[in-house]
Design an enzyme around this catalytic site. Structure first.
Site, PDB file in Angstrom:
ATOM      1  N   ASP A  11     -17.562   6.737  -2.305  1.00 39.87           N
ATOM      2  CA  ASP A  11     -16.270   6.401  -1.239  1.00 39.87           C
ATOM      3  C   ASP A  11     -15.781   7.722  -1.004  1.00 39.87           C
ATOM      4  O   ASP A  11     -16.881   8.929  -1.067  1.00 39.87           O
ATOM      5  CB  ASP A  11     -15.114   6.170  -2.078  1.00 39.87           C
ATOM      6  CG  ASP A  11     -13.880   5.915  -1.399  1.00 39.87           C
ATOM      7  OD1 ASP A  11     -14.189   5.457  -0.195  1.00 39.87           O
ATOM      8  OD2 ASP A  11     -13.400   5.128  -2.011  1.00 39.87           O
ATOM      9  N   GLN A  53     -10.217  -4.549  -2.955  1.00 39.04           N
ATOM     10  CA  GLN A  53     -11.686  -4.499  -2.764  1.00 39.04           C
ATOM     11  C   GLN A  53     -12.307  -3.961  -4.115  1.00 39.04           C
ATOM     12  O   GLN A  53     -13.479  -5.102  -3.534  1.00 39.04           O
ATOM     13  CB  GLN A  53     -11.867  -2.615  -2.862  1.00 39.04           C
ATOM     14  CG  GLN A  53     -12.711  -1.766  -2.299  1.00 39.04           C
ATOM     15  CD  GLN A  53     -12.922  -2.225  -0.957  1.00 39.04           C
ATOM     16  OE1 GLN A  53     -12.866  -2.544  -0.115  1.00 39.04           O
ATOM     17  NE2 GLN A  53     -14.783  -2.702  -0.946  1.00 39.04           N
ATOM     18  N   ARG A  98       0.319  -0.903  -0.005  1.00 42.06           N
ATOM     19  CA  ARG A  98       0.206  -0.002  -0.178  1.00 42.06           C
ATOM     20  C   ARG A  98       0.476   1.301  -0.014  1.00 42.06           C
ATOM     21  O   ARG A  98       2.539   1.285   0.912  1.00 42.06           O
ATOM     22  CB  ARG A  98      -1.092   0.118   0.377  1.00 42.06           C
ATOM     23  CG  ARG A  98      -1.336   1.287   1.155  1.00 42.06           C
ATOM     24  CD  ARG A  98      -2.245   1.084   2.391  1.00 42.06           C
ATOM     25  NE  ARG A  98      -4.048   0.537   1.885  1.00 42.06           N
ATOM     26  CZ  ARG A  98      -5.083   0.738   2.268  1.00 42.06           C
ATOM     27  NH1 ARG A  98      -5.096   1.270   3.717  1.00 42.06           N
ATOM     28  NH2 ARG A  98      -6.074  -0.320   1.776  1.00 42.06           N
ATOM     29  N   ARG A 135     -13.187  -8.686   1.382  1.00 48.97           N
ATOM     30  CA  ARG A 135     -12.455  -8.489   1.142  1.00 48.97           C
ATOM     31  C   ARG A 135     -11.560  -9.736   1.900  1.00 48.97           C
ATOM     32  O   ARG A 135     -10.063 -10.573   0.954  1.00 48.97           O
ATOM     33  CB  ARG A 135     -11.477  -7.444   2.629  1.00 48.97           C
ATOM     34  CG  ARG A 135     -12.575  -6.041   2.193  1.00 48.97           C
ATOM     35  CD  ARG A 135     -11.410  -6.012   0.718  1.00 48.97           C
ATOM     36  NE  ARG A 135     -10.290  -5.297   0.468  1.00 48.97           N
ATOM     37  CZ  ARG A 135     -10.007  -4.468   1.138  1.00 48.97           C
ATOM     38  NH1 ARG A 135     -10.120  -3.305   1.706  1.00 48.97           N
ATOM     39  NH2 ARG A 135      -8.129  -4.699   1.050  1.00 48.97           N
ATOM     40  N   CYS A 180     -16.666   0.519  -0.087  1.00 53.23           N
ATOM     41  CA  CYS A 180     -15.267   0.081   0.418  1.00 53.23           C
ATOM     42  C   CYS A 180     -14.628   0.599   2.082  1.00 53.23           C
ATOM     43  O   CYS A 180     -14.437  -0.591   2.503  1.00 53.23           O
ATOM     44  CB  CYS A 180     -13.845   0.548  -0.457  1.00 53.23           C
ATOM     45  SG  CYS A 180     -13.564   2.285   0.148  1.00 53.23           S
ATOM     46  N   HIS A 226      -7.306   0.369  -6.705  1.00 54.15           N
ATOM     47  CA  HIS A 226      -7.808  -0.260  -5.146  1.00 54.15           C
ATOM     48  C   HIS A 226      -8.810  -1.700  -5.844  1.00 54.15           C
ATOM     49  O   HIS A 226      -9.324  -1.441  -5.432  1.00 54.15           O
ATOM     50  CB  HIS A 226      -8.532   0.282  -4.418  1.00 54.15           C
ATOM     51  CG  HIS A 226      -8.240  -0.115  -2.981  1.00 54.15           C
ATOM     52  ND1 HIS A 226      -7.850  -1.219  -2.366  1.00 54.15           N
ATOM     53  CD2 HIS A 226      -9.252  -0.126  -2.184  1.00 54.15           C
ATOM     54  CE1 HIS A 226      -8.233  -1.406  -1.445  1.00 54.15           C
ATOM     55  NE2 HIS A 226      -8.719  -0.482  -0.445  1.00 54.15           N
TER      56      HIS A 226
HETATM   57  N1  NVA Z   1     -10.002   6.709  -2.004  1.00 50.87           N
HETATM   58  C1  NVA Z   1      -9.618   5.450  -0.394  1.00 50.87           C
HETATM   59  C2  NVA Z   1      -9.769   4.630  -0.012  1.00 50.87           C
HETATM   60  C3  NVA Z   1      -9.390   3.842   1.047  1.00 50.87           C
HETATM   61  C4  NVA Z   1      -9.575   2.236   1.475  1.00 50.87           C
HETATM   62  C5  NVA Z   1      -8.654   6.292  -0.554  1.00 50.87           C
HETATM   63  O1  NVA Z   1      -7.185   6.056  -0.784  1.00 50.87           O
HETATM   64  O2  NVA Z   1      -8.033   6.665   0.566  1.00 50.87           O
HETATM   65  N1   CP Z   2     -11.126  -0.471   2.280  1.00 53.78           N
HETATM   66  C1   CP Z   2      -9.733  -0.166   2.518  1.00 53.78           C
HETATM   67  O1   CP Z   2      -9.048  -0.447   1.731  1.00 53.78           O
HETATM   68  O2   CP Z   2      -9.926  -0.289   3.930  1.00 53.78           O
HETATM   69  P1   CP Z   2      -8.701  -0.185   4.779  1.00 53.78           P
HETATM   70  O3   CP Z   2      -7.870   1.460   4.275  1.00 53.78           O
HETATM   71  O4   CP Z   2      -9.227  -0.034   6.333  1.00 53.78           O
HETATM   72  O5   CP Z   2      -7.694  -0.899   4.394  1.00 53.78           O
END
Ligand code: NVA
Ligand code: CP
Length: 332
Positions: free
Chosen positions: A240, A152, A122, A309, A281, A149
């Site tokens: 989201d 997800q 990540r 997930r 998500c 992502h």
């Molecule tokens: N769009 C959000 C998703 C979090 C799981 C982000 O990138 O922060």
């Molecule tokens: N939806 C998702 O990826 O959640 P986290 O940021 O908690 O991993």
């Protein structure tokens, strides 16, 4: 004195590994198989107590998780999934690694892939994912970048199908920011054959190259500004957060103002098909992108999505590390 050798002049090992970087990189049949294996494993798990997977198909395997951004679902679901399959996981934070003091990703990848059998990353910089995959001799899984992502969206498709049957030919609507999750949803729409209408403000539309790719692939994906038009009679409404982890905090207030008309409330939900699902998500920001009554209401399947997930990612772990037997992971 000779000039320092730049890693860009060295050819990395080309291994033909099963990296899971983006949905668009996999063909539709493989993606479907991943979800089939995931669903079989989920059924197996529901029918027993312990051990969940008596064959322990990933016994002895190690997963490395490098998390440069916060995570609840991604971290726990990958760790638990690995352990359920008989393997283990190591969670790493860049601040605690030499990467935080300038060790290159090329060297980090070449070292870590001698210790672990797959790496989840990540990162706040999409280039890092591709650099890691370029040098790693173990498969790399995208655990979220600012651009996509994908893990997800596999969980989301699995969730839709559990509630409403095959996703092919159904209509999804997105309303909100044109962010990383939307990009993977677009790729999912193309590979799984569902229609997607995505509404975002003009300044936040999904990347043009992603829309162009969807068109070239024959996908039924349409971007628009009007959230009401997007959700009209749709089978699934997805949104989201309005401020993603990689967005600048200075712009947060102006983004929120611009996104006000895109909030999923009961009035917007009422325009969708009567049995439409609501997905997010998570983490959610109640009162921003979604109201409490929709989030907690009868259309919402957000916690099934979160649970999936775990299951969808076990399908991905099977594919990346399971060798030629990966499709048998869901069998006793
Ligand atoms: N769009 C959000 C998703 C979090 C799981 C982000 O990138 O922060
Ligand atoms: N939806 C998702 O990826 O959640 P986290 O940021 O908690 O991993």
């Amino acid at each position: 004195m000779s000039a320092a050798l730049s890693t860009s002049s060295i050819t990395p090992v080309q291994t033909g590994l099963r990296h899971f970087l983006d949905i668009k990189d996999l063909d539709a049949a493989t993606l479907r198989q991943i979800l089939d294996v995931a669903s079989s494993m989920k059924r197996m798990q529901q029918n027993r107590r312990f051990p969940l997977h008596p064959r322990q198909p990933l016994a002895g395997r190690q997963l490395g998780l490098i998390l440069s951004k916060p995570s609840t679902r991604t971290r726990v679901s990958f760790e638990v999934g690995m352990r359920q399959l008989g393997g283990d996981a190591v969670v790493l934070s860049p601040q605690d690694m030499q990467i935080g003091r300038g060790e290159t990703l090329a060297d980090t990848a070449r070292v870590l892939s001698r210790f672990v059998d797959a790496i989840v990353l990540r990162t706040g910089n999409t280039t890092n994912l591709h650099e890691l995959a370029r040098w790693s001799t173990s498969p790399v899984i995208n655990g979220l970048t600012p651009s996509s992502h994908p893990v997800q969206i596999l969980a989301d498709i699995m969730t839709f199908e559990e509630h409403r049957g095959p996703v092919r030919g159904r209509t999804f609507a997105w309303t909100g920011d044109g962010n990383n999750v939307l990009v993977s949803l677009i790729e999912g729409a193309v590979r799984f054959g569902f229609r997607l209408r995505a509404a975002t403000p003009l300044q936040m539309q999904p990347p043009q190259d992603v829309l162009d790719w969807a068109k070239r692939e024959g996908g039924d994906v349409e971007w628009m500004e009007d959230p009401r038009a997007a959700v009209n009679n749709a089978d699934c409404i997805v949104t989201d957060t309005w401020v993603s982890m990689s967005d600048s905090h200075e712009e947060a207030a102006s983004r929120m103002t611009r996104l006000e008309p895109y909030r999923v409330d009961t009035k917007l939900m009422a325009l969708a098909a009567p049995d439409a699902l609501f997905m997010h998500c998570l983490p959610a920001h109640i009162g921003e992108e979604v109201t409490q009554d929709v989030f907690e209401g009868p259309h919402s399947v957000v916690f099934d999505e979160a649970e999936n997930r775990l299951h969808a990612q076990k399908g991905i772990l099977a594919w990346t590390m399971g060798g030629s037997n990966w499709t048998s992971f869901g069998k006793e």
